[in-house]
Design a protein around this motif. Structure first.
Motif, PDB file in Angstrom:
ATOM      1  N   PHE A  11       0.834  -1.201   0.000  1.00  0.00           N
ATOM      2  CA  PHE A  11       0.000   0.000   0.000  1.00  0.00           C
ATOM      3  C   PHE A  11       0.869   1.252   0.000  1.00  0.00           C
ATOM      4  N   HIS A  12       1.821   1.332   0.913  1.00  0.00           N
ATOM      5  CA  HIS A  12       2.660   2.528   1.026  1.00  0.00           C
ATOM      6  C   HIS A  12       3.643   2.633  -0.139  1.00  0.00           C
ATOM      7  N   LEU A  13       4.116   1.523  -0.649  1.00  0.00           N
ATOM      8  CA  LEU A  13       4.981   1.568  -1.824  1.00  0.00           C
ATOM      9  C   LEU A  13       4.222   2.138  -3.016  1.00  0.00           C
TER      10      LEU A  13
ATOM     11  N   CYS B  17       1.131  15.662   0.235  1.00  0.00           N
ATOM     12  CA  CYS B  17       0.671  14.269   0.158  1.00  0.00           C
ATOM     13  C   CYS B  17       1.738  13.314   0.678  1.00  0.00           C
ATOM     14  N   ALA B  18       3.005  13.585   0.348  1.00  0.00           N
ATOM     15  CA  ALA B  18       4.099  12.743   0.834  1.00  0.00           C
ATOM     16  C   ALA B  18       4.204  12.808   2.353  1.00  0.00           C
ATOM     17  N   VAL B  19       4.008  13.985   2.924  1.00  0.00           N
ATOM     18  CA  VAL B  19       4.051  14.131   4.380  1.00  0.00           C
ATOM     19  C   VAL B  19       2.885  13.377   5.020  1.00  0.00           C
ATOM     20  N   ILE B  20       1.700  13.481   4.424  1.00  0.00           N
ATOM     21  CA  ILE B  20       0.533  12.755   4.943  1.00  0.00           C
ATOM     22  C   ILE B  20       0.782  11.252   4.898  1.00  0.00           C
ATOM     23  N   GLY B  21       1.310  10.776   3.763  1.00  0.00           N
ATOM     24  CA  GLY B  21       1.621   9.351   3.640  1.00  0.00           C
ATOM     25  C   GLY B  21       2.703   8.907   4.606  1.00  0.00           C
ATOM     26  N   PHE B  22       3.718   9.732   4.795  1.00  0.00           N
ATOM     27  CA  PHE B  22       4.807   9.435   5.722  1.00  0.00           C
ATOM     28  C   PHE B  22       4.282   9.297   7.139  1.00  0.00           C
ATOM     29  N   ILE B  23       3.424  10.213   7.553  1.00  0.00           N
ATOM     30  CA  ILE B  23       2.837  10.145   8.893  1.00  0.00           C
ATOM     31  C   ILE B  23       1.958   8.901   9.022  1.00  0.00           C
ATOM     32  N   GLY B  24       1.214   8.579   7.972  1.00  0.00           N
ATOM     33  CA  GLY B  24       0.405   7.356   7.989  1.00  0.00           C
ATOM     34  C   GLY B  24       1.270   6.113   8.118  1.00  0.00           C
ATOM     35  N   ALA B  25       2.409   6.088   7.426  1.00  0.00           N
ATOM     36  CA  ALA B  25       3.313   4.937   7.522  1.00  0.00           C
ATOM     37  C   ALA B  25       3.909   4.824   8.919  1.00  0.00           C
TER      38      ALA B  25
ATOM     39  N   ASN C  26       2.466   5.756  11.673  1.00  0.00           N
ATOM     40  CA  ASN C  26       1.408   5.295  12.563  1.00  0.00           C
ATOM     41  C   ASN C  26       0.878   3.909  12.199  1.00  0.00           C
ATOM     42  N   GLY C  27       1.332   3.337  11.099  1.00  0.00           N
ATOM     43  CA  GLY C  27       0.883   2.012  10.680  1.00  0.00           C
ATOM     44  C   GLY C  27      -0.502   2.016  10.060  1.00  0.00           C
ATOM     45  N   GLU C  28      -0.958   3.160   9.574  1.00  0.00           N
ATOM     46  CA  GLU C  28      -2.282   3.280   8.961  1.00  0.00           C
ATOM     47  C   GLU C  28      -2.184   3.139   7.448  1.00  0.00           C
ATOM     48  N   GLU C  29      -3.240   2.672   6.818  1.00  0.00           N
ATOM     49  CA  GLU C  29      -3.314   2.600   5.362  1.00  0.00           C
ATOM     50  C   GLU C  29      -4.407   3.544   4.881  1.00  0.00           C
ATOM     51  N   LYS C  30      -4.157   4.820   5.031  1.00  0.00           N
ATOM     52  CA  LYS C  30      -5.100   5.864   4.654  1.00  0.00           C
ATOM     53  C   LYS C  30      -4.627   6.495   3.346  1.00  0.00           C
ATOM     54  N   GLU C  31      -5.510   6.531   2.349  1.00  0.00           N
ATOM     55  CA  GLU C  31      -5.147   7.081   1.052  1.00  0.00           C
ATOM     56  C   GLU C  31      -4.940   8.590   1.131  1.00  0.00           C
ATOM     57  N   VAL C  32      -3.961   9.076   0.378  1.00  0.00           N
ATOM     58  CA  VAL C  32      -3.727  10.513   0.309  1.00  0.00           C
ATOM     59  C   VAL C  32      -4.768  11.130  -0.621  1.00  0.00           C
ATOM     60  N   PRO C  33      -5.056  12.421  -0.463  1.00  0.00           N
ATOM     61  CA  PRO C  33      -6.078  13.065  -1.289  1.00  0.00           C
ATOM     62  C   PRO C  33      -5.711  13.045  -2.774  1.00  0.00           C
ATOM     63  N   LEU C  34      -6.680  12.831  -3.606  1.00  0.00           N
ATOM     64  CA  LEU C  34      -6.598  12.891  -5.059  1.00  0.00           C
ATOM     65  C   LEU C  34      -5.710  11.828  -5.688  1.00  0.00           C
ATOM     66  N   LEU C  35      -4.538  11.604  -5.176  1.00  0.00           N
ATOM     67  CA  LEU C  35      -3.598  10.651  -5.771  1.00  0.00           C
ATOM     68  C   LEU C  35      -3.742   9.239  -5.224  1.00  0.00           C
TER      69      LEU C  35
END
Length: 88
Positions: free
Chosen positions: A31-33, A62-70, A72-81
């Motif tokens: 997911f994160h990859l 979006c990269a910062v949002i994804g980084f924070i999700g990673a 925290n161990g969450e699989e939350k999609e970033v906006p739009l992408l």
């Protein structure tokens, strides 16, 4: 690398993404990859003057949002992408 570390490294830079793809847990962090790959590829459009610069800022956020999700161990999609899937 374990799943969490692979996800975190993927968001750092293009080099981090390549390292995560080659050395990391591809199945666990798929997911994160995928998210990081889509963000970095979309970020290539930031070379376009004016509009591209705004797009580049969006991709960075979006990269910062994804980084924070990673982290925290969450699989939350970033906006739009986040809806795009490049890795199967």
């Amino acid at each position: 690398m374990d799943r969490k570390t692979t996800g975190i490294v993927a968001y750092l830079t293009w080099v981090g993404l390549l390292i995560a793809l080659i050395v990391g847990d591809r199945e666990g962090a798929k997911f994160h990859l995928n998210q990081a790959l889509v963000i970095w590829m979309a970020g290539l459009l930031s070379v376009i003057p004016f509009i591209g610069w705004i797009w580049g800022i969006f991709c960075f956020v979006c990269a910062v949002i994804g980084f924070i999700g990673a982290i925290n161990g969450e699989e939350k999609e970033v906006p739009l992408l986040g809806q795009f899937k490049l890795l199967k």
